[in-house]
Design an enzyme around this catalytic site. Structure first.
Site, short mmCIF file in Angstrom:
data_model
loop_
_atom_site.label_atom_id
_atom_site.label_comp_id
_atom_site.label_asym_id
_atom_site.label_seq_id
_atom_site.Cartn_x
_atom_site.Cartn_y
_atom_site.Cartn_z
N HIS A 57 14.54 47.68 -1.96
CA HIS A 57 15.26 46.64 -2.31
C HIS A 57 16.39 47.35 -3.27
O HIS A 57 16.15 47.70 -4.31
CB HIS A 57 14.50 45.54 -3.26
CG HIS A 57 15.31 44.72 -3.78
ND1 HIS A 57 15.09 43.09 -3.26
CD2 HIS A 57 16.28 44.42 -4.66
CE1 HIS A 57 15.94 42.25 -4.00
NE2 HIS A 57 16.76 42.93 -4.77
N HIS A 59 21.21 47.12 -4.08
CA HIS A 59 22.44 46.54 -3.87
C HIS A 59 23.30 47.57 -3.77
O HIS A 59 23.99 48.12 -4.76
CB HIS A 59 22.25 45.79 -5.16
CG HIS A 59 21.64 44.39 -4.96
ND1 HIS A 59 22.04 43.13 -4.75
CD2 HIS A 59 20.41 44.33 -5.73
CE1 HIS A 59 21.03 42.49 -4.61
NE2 HIS A 59 20.03 42.97 -5.41
N GLN A 152 24.57 35.57 -2.61
CA GLN A 152 24.37 35.69 -4.14
C GLN A 152 24.41 34.48 -4.88
O GLN A 152 23.80 34.31 -5.97
CB GLN A 152 25.34 36.87 -4.65
CG GLN A 152 25.64 36.95 -6.11
CD GLN A 152 24.16 37.83 -6.90
OE1 GLN A 152 24.30 39.14 -6.50
NE2 GLN A 152 23.50 37.31 -7.51
N HIS A 210 15.76 37.08 -2.31
CA HIS A 210 15.43 36.90 -3.68
C HIS A 210 14.78 35.54 -3.91
O HIS A 210 15.25 34.58 -3.71
CB HIS A 210 16.90 37.11 -4.52
CG HIS A 210 17.40 38.36 -4.44
ND1 HIS A 210 17.94 38.98 -3.44
CD2 HIS A 210 17.62 39.15 -5.39
CE1 HIS A 210 18.29 40.21 -3.61
NE2 HIS A 210 18.60 40.29 -4.90
N GLU A 213 13.28 34.63 -8.94
CA GLU A 213 13.75 35.80 -10.09
C GLU A 213 13.98 34.98 -11.43
O GLU A 213 15.17 34.84 -11.75
CB GLU A 213 14.52 36.49 -9.45
CG GLU A 213 15.01 37.89 -10.48
CD GLU A 213 16.47 38.71 -10.02
OE1 GLU A 213 16.77 38.27 -9.12
OE2 GLU A 213 16.50 39.46 -10.87
N ASP A 309 16.46 48.42 -6.74
CA ASP A 309 17.32 47.13 -7.08
C ASP A 309 18.60 47.71 -7.58
O ASP A 309 19.74 47.34 -6.90
CB ASP A 309 16.91 46.19 -8.12
CG ASP A 309 17.25 44.81 -8.07
OD1 ASP A 309 18.14 44.50 -7.12
OD2 ASP A 309 16.65 43.92 -8.80
FE FE2 Z 1 18.11 42.28 -6.07
#
Ligand code: FE2
Length: 424
Positions: A57, A59, A152, A210, A213, A309
């Site tokens: 995971h 970005h 997102q 996701h 979270e 992440d």
């Molecule tokens: Fe993430």
């Protein structure tokens, strides 16, 4: 004639004095005390040879953007999201590619040879998607980059996001992403899970959302993720990332949830460095840790990986692509200090993550790719303890990175000349 023969290696499963024979980029034999003619013979001197690290995971569209256009002063999730919003219109494809390639250099040097990266598709220009597809092509000889189409700002909440997401998949993005807890309502979150799982089923793709979270114990989209996985026959193909609300959930409800997740063969990614810093921010004391219930998930038979992440981006100012640092934090946050659990933390950044990504040819067995790492440690626990130096990194039989042995020189009368931090 072999291309490479490694002798006297320790393996993560505890076997010692093992040899690994390599020909044409593949492992052709793993056995104790092997002798055979080879172009190169390497004595591992009892050190650990591991399959490469895998980050489940990440970005990559945001990485190494630290300070652009400004630094996150508070270090909170909310300022991070605001900062990403400020940065997005300023992104250029060239700069994004350059930063991602730089990060991949760091990764390879750390023995991290496979990364699943989410890529934000909410910008209709799909600039980040095109940039990371280019990066994927360029790094393919030395790093497996898998991309997730990540809305997102919410696939339903953000205008045009579903169309952008579909276009990203058409361009070659591998995995369907989502963010149900960020939709406008619980009902919309549920609708987004259904919609995105159906899209993945239609196209024969994997799913990685996701999910939950949040510190809100009533954020229960993972239940719907397990339900849709089961309904659509996607067992083993769906991942719930973060799942931090599980930390705060009622224990009775979790006792119902865990078997549903196991039945759907959901994969789970915890992101210890980010969860421990971003969750629990509304708490006074006691402050929750916020990471999902890793030992309990493993105990229920759910595959759990740890992800990095973020590295030097709007959400996190630290990091270096070191998955042993991730494992080290995960071990502490989840109190996984038993002998078995410490080894599970090593698995969470190697084999478990590879399984989640459906990586082909991964492992230290005959027929697997000759991709592995020689560590300056004797076993997985020592590797985590020392965040061990990566002495040599091979990808499909080719040496792709090296770091010299780290040894401190000591100038103390009556004591040894060097310190290696090994207890044996
Ligand atoms: Fe993430």
């Amino acid at each position: 004639m072999l291309d490479l023969l490694i002798q006297n290696a320790s393996l993560p499963d505890g076997r010692g004095d093992m040899s690994i024979a390599v020909r044409d980029g593949k492992i052709v034999e793993v056995a104790a005390g092997l002798e055979a003619p080879a172009r190169e013979v390497l004595d591992a001197q009892g050190l650990l040879v591991s399959p490469p690290f895998v980050d489940a995971h990440f970005h990559m569209d945001a990485t190494l953007s630290y300070g652009l256009p400004r630094v996150n002063q508070s270090g909170t999730l909310l300022e991070g999201i605001a900062l990403w919003g400020e940065l997005k219109p300023l992104l250029t494809q060239e700069a994004l590619i350059e930063r991602a390639l730089n990060y991949c250099d760091w990764a390879v040097a750390k023995g991290l040879l496979a990364i699943r990266s989410h890529v934000d598709i909410c910008d209709p220009r799909l600039l980040a998607v095109e940039a990371l597809l280019e990066v994927k092509r360029r790094v393919a000889p030395y790093l497996d980059l898998q991309l997730v189409a990540f809305p997102q700002d919410g696939v339903l909440r953000s205008p045009g996001a579903l169309e952008n997401l579909t276009r990203a998949l058409d361009l070659g993005v591998d995995v369907v992403g989502g963010i149900p807890h960020f939709e406008r309502s619980m009902a919309d979150g549920t609708a987004s899970v259904k919609l995105l799982c159906e899209l993945a089923a239609e196209r024969g793709l994997l799913v990685d959302m996701h999910c939950d979270e949040s510190d809100d114990p009533l954020s229960r989209h993972v239940e719907m993720l397990a339900f849709e996985t089961q309904r659509l026959g996607l067992q083993g193909r769906v991942t719930g990332s973060h799942l931090t609300s599980m930390h705060s959930m009622d224990n009775y409800y979790v006792s119902k949830l865990l078997p549903l997740m196991a039945e759907a063969r959901l994969h789970v990614v915890a992101n210890p460095l980010i969860n421990i810093t971003l969750q629990g921010r509304h708490d006074s004391y006691p402050k929750r840790r916020g990471m999902t219930r890793v030992p309990e998930l493993l105990g229920a038979g759910v595959n759990v990986a740890f992800g990095h992440d973020c590295v030097m981006d709007p959400w996190y100012s630290l990091g270096s692509g070191d998955m042993l640092e991730v494992a080290h934090m995960g071990l502490h946050v989840a109190q996984m200090t038993s002998q078995v659990a410490m080894r599970q933390c090593f698995d969470a950044v190697t084999g478990n993550a590879a399984k989640l990504m459906h990586l082909q040819g991964y492992g230290l067995e005959t027929g697997c790719d000759a991709s592995f790492v020689l560590l300056q440690a004797r076993d997985p626990v020592e590797a985590i303890r020392l965040r061990a130096n990566r002495l040599k990194v091979w990808k499909k039989g080719r040496l792709v990175a090296e770091t010299a042995q780290i040894k401190a020189k000591l100038h103390v009368k009556g004591r040894p000349d060097t310190v290696g931090f090994s207890h044996s």
